[in-house]
Write a protein that holds these residues in place. Structure first.
Motif, PDB file in Angstrom:
ATOM      1  N   ALA A 265       0.637   4.089  -2.796  1.00 49.17           N
ATOM      2  CA  ALA A 265       0.267   5.442  -2.345  1.00 49.17           C
ATOM      3  C   ALA A 265       1.230   6.487  -2.895  1.00 49.17           C
ATOM      4  O   ALA A 265       0.843   7.615  -3.195  1.00 49.17           O
ATOM      5  N   GLN A 266       2.510   6.096  -3.029  1.00 52.23           N
ATOM      6  CA  GLN A 266       3.504   7.040  -3.526  1.00 52.23           C
ATOM      7  C   GLN A 266       3.305   7.341  -5.004  1.00 52.23           C
ATOM      8  O   GLN A 266       3.811   8.328  -5.512  1.00 52.23           O
TER       9      GLN A 266
ATOM     10  N   LEU B 260       6.104   5.249   2.317  1.00 52.33           N
ATOM     11  CA  LEU B 260       5.145   5.298   3.414  1.00 52.33           C
ATOM     12  C   LEU B 260       3.744   5.533   2.869  1.00 52.33           C
ATOM     13  O   LEU B 260       3.569   6.284   1.914  1.00 52.33           O
ATOM     14  N   PRO B 261       2.739   4.910   3.471  1.00 49.35           N
ATOM     15  CA  PRO B 261       1.374   5.170   3.021  1.00 49.35           C
ATOM     16  C   PRO B 261       0.892   6.497   3.606  1.00 49.35           C
ATOM     17  O   PRO B 261      -0.122   6.569   4.266  1.00 49.35           O
ATOM     18  N   ASP B 262       1.664   7.529   3.391  1.00 56.26           N
ATOM     19  CA  ASP B 262       1.372   8.822   3.993  1.00 56.26           C
ATOM     20  C   ASP B 262       1.526   9.862   2.898  1.00 56.26           C
ATOM     21  O   ASP B 262       2.618  10.097   2.385  1.00 56.26           O
ATOM     22  N   LEU B 263       0.415  10.469   2.510  1.00 56.68           N
ATOM     23  CA  LEU B 263       0.443  11.355   1.344  1.00 56.68           C
ATOM     24  C   LEU B 263       1.108  12.686   1.648  1.00 56.68           C
ATOM     25  O   LEU B 263       1.390  13.460   0.748  1.00 56.68           O
ATOM     26  N   ASP B 264       1.363  12.942   2.927  1.00 51.52           N
ATOM     27  CA  ASP B 264       2.087  14.171   3.245  1.00 51.52           C
ATOM     28  C   ASP B 264       3.590  13.938   3.186  1.00 51.52           C
ATOM     29  O   ASP B 264       4.381  14.836   3.361  1.00 51.52           O
ATOM     30  N   LYS B 265       3.965  12.683   2.964  1.00 47.93           N
ATOM     31  CA  LYS B 265       5.390  12.353   2.876  1.00 47.93           C
ATOM     32  C   LYS B 265       5.676  11.657   1.558  1.00 47.93           C
ATOM     33  O   LYS B 265       6.109  10.518   1.524  1.00 47.93           O
ATOM     34  N   VAL B 266       5.385  12.328   0.460  1.00 43.63           N
ATOM     35  CA  VAL B 266       5.661  11.682  -0.824  1.00 43.63           C
ATOM     36  C   VAL B 266       7.114  11.939  -1.215  1.00 43.63           C
ATOM     37  O   VAL B 266       7.723  12.914  -0.793  1.00 43.63           O
TER      38      VAL B 266
ATOM     39  N   ARG C 122      -6.064   9.383  -1.674  1.00 42.85           N
ATOM     40  CA  ARG C 122      -6.119   9.964  -0.331  1.00 42.85           C
ATOM     41  C   ARG C 122      -7.295   9.407   0.472  1.00 42.85           C
ATOM     42  O   ARG C 122      -7.151   9.032   1.635  1.00 42.85           O
TER      43      ARG C 122
ATOM     44  N   LEU D 201       0.655  -1.804   7.660  1.00 42.96           N
ATOM     45  CA  LEU D 201       1.928  -1.152   7.367  1.00 42.96           C
ATOM     46  C   LEU D 201       2.315  -0.242   8.509  1.00 42.96           C
ATOM     47  O   LEU D 201       1.697   0.782   8.729  1.00 42.96           O
TER      48      LEU D 201
ATOM     49  N   ILE E 242      -6.667   5.853   1.720  1.00 43.63           N
ATOM     50  CA  ILE E 242      -5.744   5.699   2.834  1.00 43.63           C
ATOM     51  C   ILE E 242      -6.304   6.341   4.101  1.00 43.63           C
ATOM     52  O   ILE E 242      -6.228   5.776   5.189  1.00 43.63           O
ATOM     53  N   GLU E 243      -6.904   7.516   3.925  1.00 45.70           N
ATOM     54  CA  GLU E 243      -7.356   8.227   5.115  1.00 45.70           C
ATOM     55  C   GLU E 243      -8.772   7.866   5.531  1.00 45.70           C
ATOM     56  O   GLU E 243      -9.099   7.931   6.709  1.00 45.70           O
TER      57      GLU E 243
ATOM     58  N   VAL F 288      -4.153  -1.081   5.143  1.00 47.63           N
ATOM     59  CA  VAL F 288      -3.464   0.161   5.500  1.00 47.63           C
ATOM     60  C   VAL F 288      -2.827   0.013   6.886  1.00 47.63           C
ATOM     61  O   VAL F 288      -1.682   0.391   7.103  1.00 47.63           O
TER      62      VAL F 288
ATOM     63  N   MET G 263       0.823  -1.203   0.000  1.00 46.50           N
ATOM     64  CA  MET G 263       0.000   0.000   0.000  1.00 46.50           C
ATOM     65  C   MET G 263       0.859   1.255   0.000  1.00 46.50           C
ATOM     66  O   MET G 263       0.527   2.257  -0.620  1.00 46.50           O
ATOM     67  N   GLY G 264       2.017   1.195   0.672  1.00 44.39           N
ATOM     68  CA  GLY G 264       2.898   2.356   0.734  1.00 44.39           C
ATOM     69  C   GLY G 264       3.405   2.744  -0.648  1.00 44.39           C
ATOM     70  O   GLY G 264       3.367   3.910  -1.033  1.00 44.39           O
ATOM     71  N   LEU G 265       3.839   1.744  -1.404  1.00 47.71           N
ATOM     72  CA  LEU G 265       4.378   2.004  -2.735  1.00 47.71           C
ATOM     73  C   LEU G 265       3.299   2.542  -3.667  1.00 47.71           C
ATOM     74  O   LEU G 265       3.502   3.505  -4.407  1.00 47.71           O
TER      75      LEU G 265
END
Lengths: 343, 337
Positions: A224-225, B253-259, A245, A263, A248-249, A260, A220-222
């Motif tokens: 998401a990027q 990271l699955p964090d869109l604020d840290k792309v 977004r 991870l 994930i959120e 989600v 999921m991390g990849l």
């Protein structure tokens, strides 16, 4: 599940079914999947091993091999149905209009051919009348685009590192400027820094070509990027799809939430949460929702009735009986992490 | 400090190629610890693991277990060592013989080390080991490897190691071939073994996220040398060495604020020639300075509980000891469950 209709989709998959014939009946690896992709869009498809994501990737190219078969459905590429094409049309369409970056590029390159011959091979199979000098120039351009030096063209695959081979596979996939690129776990064997380089290269190539990308993976991390939109596959079905977004959120399907949560981050140490149980055997799917045996929210209806995809948010659809009764996914019930169920 | 295992100035060369260059690391015997060894392909992490397990012999330096050089042990000492230091390998598909049932990998060590004098005792030992890793014995025993998922097979390998009640498990990328959703569960089991059975664990990985979650300390290797080492909160939470910074910023990271930034990082070849002198990371380093090409940087200690072999921290104290564990923080006694 279809995208808004302002722009015509470049790829439209409707009710695609891919089965593997087994002694116990067909295994439904892709089960009634519909997706659509606009030009330039990046769709991530994620799921566990055995969720049907690689089967999906090969079916989009109509590369399904026995014992697998495309049972029904259509894949419209720029208005033409790949499933209805003649062998010749299909051969011309692959690579020119839709290209695959296969899983493990290591094994997709011919070990006894220099890289330049493999790239040229792909180009001359689709375009005639190009002079050797023009071909060489094109090879150099393609290699530069993927961040490889021109002299790499003279090398054999064993002289390249894993990341370089993956880039070489990308150079071949983009050699004819396709409209759709299907990337099946393109970085699964690479370490994080090389993974980031390869994904950034893919992003840059795609921006240059204006192509749509289907990125298949289990991380999921990849996804998401990279992706604009994410679809989650479970037991051959897309159980939830929506903008990255929101997925994930504010995921709505319990399975997406668990994916989600599995991870961990690098900010706070937390209990590691896996998803208990295993995906169901595809030959003998449980009645009702396929995820219900592992779902912490499952109730009676989930065991009897297959949930249909429904709108659960802006451009977000989920196939789950919690909706429309709930407006959001309720908090996860905390329970003991059950031992892994057996198939 | 009494050491469970001491890695002393360990160097491994294959022909002219230096896979591991003068690494010193000791694992404390005072409390069971969890130590991560991280780095890219070709950083020497698997070479280090194989020497810790006594599979290959060092070119220079030594691995001491209980004060004895593993390469010079007598047959009976080696036997004891083989029992107390257990491996878990990366590939859960290759380690099984497909013609034998799962039971085979579990009954063999019981027989070899005479762990049980009756079949009933052997059976209960095996069942207990399987339960410890979250497998149901009745659903696992009697099956063939192909009937189990990758995650289950990897758990059987952990169960096999647990059966022998080892002091140390060296796990080389134990979850890199397992689905992301199952990784968490397997790693959590390793942590439980560490806490409940007092087994020290060396976790070899390229995944800094899981290293942060389960380990106390980490050693980041780059081309055979230690780039940075210390408490995970320090090294991963706030990396100092430019290579660790690159590694941490590349975690998806699955964090869109840290792309990831849009700027691409230059491509380098993992198999490029190594420098004769100077910092191995210099050719890729964004902060490279003149002196980086001349001599390898010493182990600077820019703050506490970590060291960074980088001239950016010239002026900080130099680590008093070659042993990178000298800056490690003590293992957490009460971990999150």
């Amino acid at each position: 599940m279809s995208a808004p209709k302002e722009v015509d989709p470049v790829l439209e998959v409707t009710n695609l079914n891919v089965h593997y014939d087994t002694g116990h009946g067909p295994a439904k690896a892709v089960n009634d999947v519909s997706i659509s992709l606009k030009p330039g869009e990046r769709l991530g498809l994620i799921g566990e091993s055995g969720s049907g994501k690689t089967t999906m990737a090969t079916a989009l190219m109509r590369l399904t091999r026995p014992p697998g078969r495309i049972a029904s459905g259509s894949v419209m590429l720029d208005g033409k149905d790949i499933m209805a094409m003649s062998a010749r049309e299909l051969r011309e369409t692959r690579l020119r209009d839709i290209a695959l970056i296969p899983q493990g590029a290591m094994s997709s390159l011919n070990p006894v051919m220099r890289l330049e011959e493999q790239i040229i091979d792909a180009i001359v199979a689709h375009t005639s009348g190009m002079k050797r000098a023009a071909l060489n120039a094109r090879v150099e351009e393609l290699l530069t685009n993927v961040g490889l030096a021109a002299e790499v063209a003279r090398r054999f695959p064993h002289e390249l590192s894993g990341g370089m081979k993956q880039r070489a596979a990308m150079a071949i996939a983009t050699s004819l400027s396709p409209k759709v690129i299907v990337a099946d776990e393109p970085t699964s064997a690479l370490d994080v820094v090389v993974q980031r380089q390869v994904m950034q290269t893919l992003g840059r190539l795609q921006d240059g070509l204006g192509a749509a990308v289907v990125l298949i993976g289990h991380d999921m991390g990849l996804v998401a990027q990279f992706a604009d939109r994410v679809g989650v596959m479970y037991a051959g079905k897309i159980v939830e799809i929506g903008p990255v977004r929101q997925m994930i959120e504010a995921p709505r399907h319990p399975y997406t939430r668990l994916l989600v949560d599995s991870l961990p981050g690098i900010k706070v140490k937390q209990a590691l949460i896996g998803i208990p149980g295993l995906p169901p055997p595809l030959v003998n799917l449980p009645p009702g929702c396929s995820f219900s045996p592992r779902c912490p929210f499952a109730f009676e209806r989930c065991k009897n009735e297959v949930p249909q995809p429904q709108e659960v948010g802006d451009r977000q659809q989920a196939a789950c009986h919690l909706y429309p009764e709930h407006s959001a996914l309720p908090p996860m019930p905390v329970g003991p992490n059950d031992t892994e169920a057996q198939p | 400090m009494k050491a469970l295992m001491e890695v002393q100035g360990l160097t491994k060369r294959y022909g002219g190629f230096t896979a591991l260059d003068n690494v010193t690391l000791s694992l404390s015997d005072d409390a069971p610890s969890m130590t991560a060894v991280a780095g890219e392909s070709g950083s020497g992490k698997t070479t280090l693991a194989r020497m810790m397990l006594g599979f290959i012999e060092p070119t220079q330096g030594a691995v001491l277990y209980g004060g004895k050089d593993v390469a010079k042990m007598s047959a009976s000492e080696k036997r004891q060592f083989r029992r107390e230091v257990q491996p878990v390998f990366q590939d859960p598909f290759e380690v099984f013989n497909p013609f034998y049932r799962i039971d085979h990998v579990l009954t063999t060590p019981v027989k070899r080390y005479r762990l049980a004098d009756t079949d009933a005792k052997a059976q209960s030992l095996i069942e207990d080991a399987l339960k410890r890793v979250g497998l149901r014995p009745q659903d696992t025993l009697g099956r063939f490897p192909h009937e189990l998922s990758g995650g289950q097979r990897q758990r059987v390998m952990v169960a096999r190691a647990v059966l022998l009640r080892p002091r140390l498990i060296v796990a080389d990328e134990p979850v890199s071939m397992v689905d992301a959703s199952l990784r968490a569960t397997i790693l959590d089991e390793l942590r439980t073994l560490n806490r409940d059975l007092g087994i020290s664990i060396v976790y070899i990985t390229h995944d800094l996220t899981t290293a942060f979650q389960i380990c106390d300390n980490i050693v980041v290797l780059y081309r055979g040398t230690v780039a940075e080492a210390g408490a995970v909160e320090r090294v991963i939470g706030d990396p100092k060495h430019p290579y660790s910074q690159l590694l941490v910023s590349s975690i998806p990271l699955p964090d869109l604020d840290k792309v990831w930034g849009a700027d691409e990082i230059p491509v380098t070849e993992a198999n490029a020639a190594r420098l004769n002198n100077g910092c191995q990371f210099a050719p890729r380093c964004p902060s490279v300075m003149e002196q980086c090409w001349r001599a390898p940087p010493p182990k600077f200690v820019p703050d506490t509980q970590r060291l960074a072999t980088c001239f950016l921290y010239d002026g900080s104290a130099v680590a008093p000891d070659d042993d990178v564990a000298s800056v490690f923080r003590p293992p957490e006694t009460a971990r999150l469950g």
